[in-house]
Design a protein around this motif. Structure first.
Motif, PDB file in Angstrom:
ATOM      1  N   MET A 120      -0.102 -89.332  30.389  1.00  0.00           N
ATOM      2  CA  MET A 120       0.041 -88.695  31.691  1.00  0.00           C
ATOM      3  C   MET A 120       1.293 -87.812  31.661  1.00  0.00           C
ATOM      4  N   ASN A 121       1.151 -86.577  32.024  1.00  0.00           N
ATOM      5  CA  ASN A 121       2.253 -85.620  31.996  1.00  0.00           C
ATOM      6  C   ASN A 121       2.756 -85.399  33.417  1.00  0.00           C
ATOM      7  N   GLN A 122       3.820 -86.116  33.781  1.00  0.00           N
ATOM      8  CA  GLN A 122       4.399 -85.976  35.101  1.00  0.00           C
ATOM      9  C   GLN A 122       5.564 -85.003  35.060  1.00  0.00           C
ATOM     10  N   GLU A 123       5.717 -84.265  36.154  1.00  0.00           N
ATOM     11  CA  GLU A 123       6.870 -83.385  36.252  1.00  0.00           C
ATOM     12  C   GLU A 123       8.130 -84.233  36.407  1.00  0.00           C
ATOM     13  N   LYS A 124       9.208 -83.784  35.786  1.00  0.00           N
ATOM     14  CA  LYS A 124      10.481 -84.508  35.865  1.00  0.00           C
ATOM     15  C   LYS A 124      11.031 -84.448  37.284  1.00  0.00           C
ATOM     16  N   SER A 125      11.631 -85.555  37.712  1.00  0.00           N
ATOM     17  CA  SER A 125      12.281 -85.581  39.025  1.00  0.00           C
ATOM     18  C   SER A 125      13.579 -84.777  38.959  1.00  0.00           C
ATOM     19  N   ILE A 126      14.090 -84.452  40.119  1.00  0.00           N
ATOM     20  CA  ILE A 126      15.376 -83.756  40.180  1.00  0.00           C
ATOM     21  C   ILE A 126      16.465 -84.596  39.509  1.00  0.00           C
ATOM     22  N   PHE A 127      16.370 -85.926  39.621  1.00  0.00           N
ATOM     23  CA  PHE A 127      17.379 -86.778  39.000  1.00  0.00           C
ATOM     24  C   PHE A 127      17.273 -86.748  37.480  1.00  0.00           C
ATOM     25  N   SER A 128      16.065 -86.720  36.944  1.00  0.00           N
ATOM     26  CA  SER A 128      15.908 -86.589  35.488  1.00  0.00           C
ATOM     27  C   SER A 128      16.460 -85.258  35.013  1.00  0.00           C
ATOM     28  N   LYS A 129      16.278 -84.214  35.799  1.00  0.00           N
ATOM     29  CA  LYS A 129      16.819 -82.898  35.436  1.00  0.00           C
ATOM     30  C   LYS A 129      18.345 -82.901  35.462  1.00  0.00           C
ATOM     31  N   ILE A 130      18.940 -83.643  36.410  1.00  0.00           N
ATOM     32  CA  ILE A 130      20.399 -83.774  36.458  1.00  0.00           C
ATOM     33  C   ILE A 130      20.884 -84.557  35.244  1.00  0.00           C
ATOM     34  N   ILE A 131      20.227 -85.671  34.939  1.00  0.00           N
ATOM     35  CA  ILE A 131      20.597 -86.491  33.782  1.00  0.00           C
ATOM     36  C   ILE A 131      20.525 -85.672  32.501  1.00  0.00           C
ATOM     37  N   ASP A 132      19.507 -84.818  32.385  1.00  0.00           N
ATOM     38  CA  ASP A 132      19.323 -83.980  31.201  1.00  0.00           C
ATOM     39  C   ASP A 132      20.136 -82.684  31.242  1.00  0.00           C
ATOM     40  N   ARG A 133      20.959 -82.534  32.291  1.00  0.00           N
ATOM     41  CA  ARG A 133      21.843 -81.369  32.459  1.00  0.00           C
ATOM     42  C   ARG A 133      21.058 -80.055  32.600  1.00  0.00           C
ATOM     43  N   GLU A 134      19.859 -80.153  33.161  1.00  0.00           N
ATOM     44  CA  GLU A 134      19.059 -78.959  33.416  1.00  0.00           C
ATOM     45  C   GLU A 134      19.447 -78.308  34.735  1.00  0.00           C
ATOM     46  N   ILE A 135      19.998 -79.102  35.644  1.00  0.00           N
ATOM     47  CA  ILE A 135      20.535 -78.570  36.895  1.00  0.00           C
ATOM     48  C   ILE A 135      21.888 -79.247  37.148  1.00  0.00           C
ATOM     49  N   PRO A 136      22.794 -78.551  37.814  1.00  0.00           N
ATOM     50  CA  PRO A 136      24.136 -79.105  38.022  1.00  0.00           C
ATOM     51  C   PRO A 136      24.173 -80.132  39.143  1.00  0.00           C
ATOM     52  N   ALA A 137      25.161 -80.998  39.068  1.00  0.00           N
ATOM     53  CA  ALA A 137      25.433 -81.980  40.125  1.00  0.00           C
ATOM     54  C   ALA A 137      26.890 -82.384  40.019  1.00  0.00           C
ATOM     55  N   ASP A 138      27.398 -82.943  41.093  1.00  0.00           N
ATOM     56  CA  ASP A 138      28.770 -83.433  41.127  1.00  0.00           C
ATOM     57  C   ASP A 138      28.757 -84.874  40.609  1.00  0.00           C
ATOM     58  N   ILE A 139      28.889 -85.011  39.298  1.00  0.00           N
ATOM     59  CA  ILE A 139      28.813 -86.308  38.626  1.00  0.00           C
ATOM     60  C   ILE A 139      30.184 -86.975  38.680  1.00  0.00           C
ATOM     61  N   ILE A 140      30.222 -88.210  39.172  1.00  0.00           N
ATOM     62  CA  ILE A 140      31.510 -88.915  39.222  1.00  0.00           C
ATOM     63  C   ILE A 140      31.571 -90.100  38.262  1.00  0.00           C
ATOM     64  N   HIS A 141      30.434 -90.492  37.724  1.00  0.00           N
ATOM     65  CA  HIS A 141      30.404 -91.587  36.747  1.00  0.00           C
ATOM     66  C   HIS A 141      29.149 -91.437  35.909  1.00  0.00           C
ATOM     67  N   GLU A 142      29.290 -91.773  34.627  1.00  0.00           N
ATOM     68  CA  GLU A 142      28.122 -91.815  33.757  1.00  0.00           C
ATOM     69  C   GLU A 142      28.392 -92.826  32.659  1.00  0.00           C
ATOM     70  N   ASP A 143      27.382 -93.615  32.352  1.00  0.00           N
ATOM     71  CA  ASP A 143      27.448 -94.526  31.217  1.00  0.00           C
ATOM     72  C   ASP A 143      26.071 -94.548  30.564  1.00  0.00           C
ATOM     73  N   GLU A 144      25.848 -95.498  29.669  1.00  0.00           N
ATOM     74  CA  GLU A 144      24.603 -95.513  28.911  1.00  0.00           C
ATOM     75  C   GLU A 144      23.382 -95.844  29.766  1.00  0.00           C
ATOM     76  N   LYS A 145      23.599 -96.464  30.947  1.00  0.00           N
ATOM     77  CA  LYS A 145      22.471 -96.906  31.763  1.00  0.00           C
ATOM     78  C   LYS A 145      22.234 -96.092  33.023  1.00  0.00           C
ATOM     79  N   CYS A 146      23.283 -95.444  33.541  1.00  0.00           N
ATOM     80  CA  CYS A 146      23.112 -94.753  34.812  1.00  0.00           C
ATOM     81  C   CYS A 146      24.080 -93.587  34.964  1.00  0.00           C
ATOM     82  N   ILE A 147      23.817 -92.849  36.019  1.00  0.00           N
ATOM     83  CA  ILE A 147      24.660 -91.723  36.397  1.00  0.00           C
ATOM     84  C   ILE A 147      24.912 -91.857  37.896  1.00  0.00           C
ATOM     85  N   VAL A 148      26.089 -91.409  38.350  1.00  0.00           N
ATOM     86  CA  VAL A 148      26.432 -91.477  39.770  1.00  0.00           C
ATOM     87  C   VAL A 148      26.848 -90.081  40.210  1.00  0.00           C
ATOM     88  N   ILE A 149      26.223 -89.618  41.296  1.00  0.00           N
ATOM     89  CA  ILE A 149      26.518 -88.279  41.817  1.00  0.00           C
ATOM     90  C   ILE A 149      26.807 -88.361  43.314  1.00  0.00           C
TER      91      ILE A 149
END
Length: 106
Positions: A1-30
């Protein structure tokens, strides 16, 4: 199944910018782009789990990690109290179908 990426997946993959205040191996915080409180953070797992209904036993470490991170984030933001919210499903107010925890504080 080919689903479109969510906005959060695009932020995680650095495809769109966000104000990231924390990132580790399991999560990201914006910072939420439409804050509902003075401090409004989104804690997002890097694994794209659509809703709480889609959680499996293999996701317990991710969810525990995010829950344990919440007080650390609140303290770093100068909060001595906060509230959390997880919207689940369209009728539960979920707009982005990639689990995330709202951390809100004034």
């Amino acid at each position: 199944m080919n689903q479109e990426k969510s906005i959060f997946s695009k932020i995680i993959d650095r495809e769109i910018p966000a104000d990231i205040i924390h990132e580790d191996e399991k999560c990201i915080v914006i910072h939420d782009i439409n804050p509902r409180a003075r401090i409004h953070l989104l804690v997002i797992p890097k694994k794209p789990i659509p809703t709480l209904f889609d959680l499996g036993p293999e996701d317990k470490d991710i969810m525990a990690h995010m829950m344990l991170l919440l007080p650390q984030l609140a303290t770093a933001q100068g909060l001595d109290g906060f509230r959390t919210q997880i919207n689940t499903g369209e009728s539960g107010g979920q707009e982005v179908f990639h689990i995330h925890i709202h951390l809100l504080g004034n």
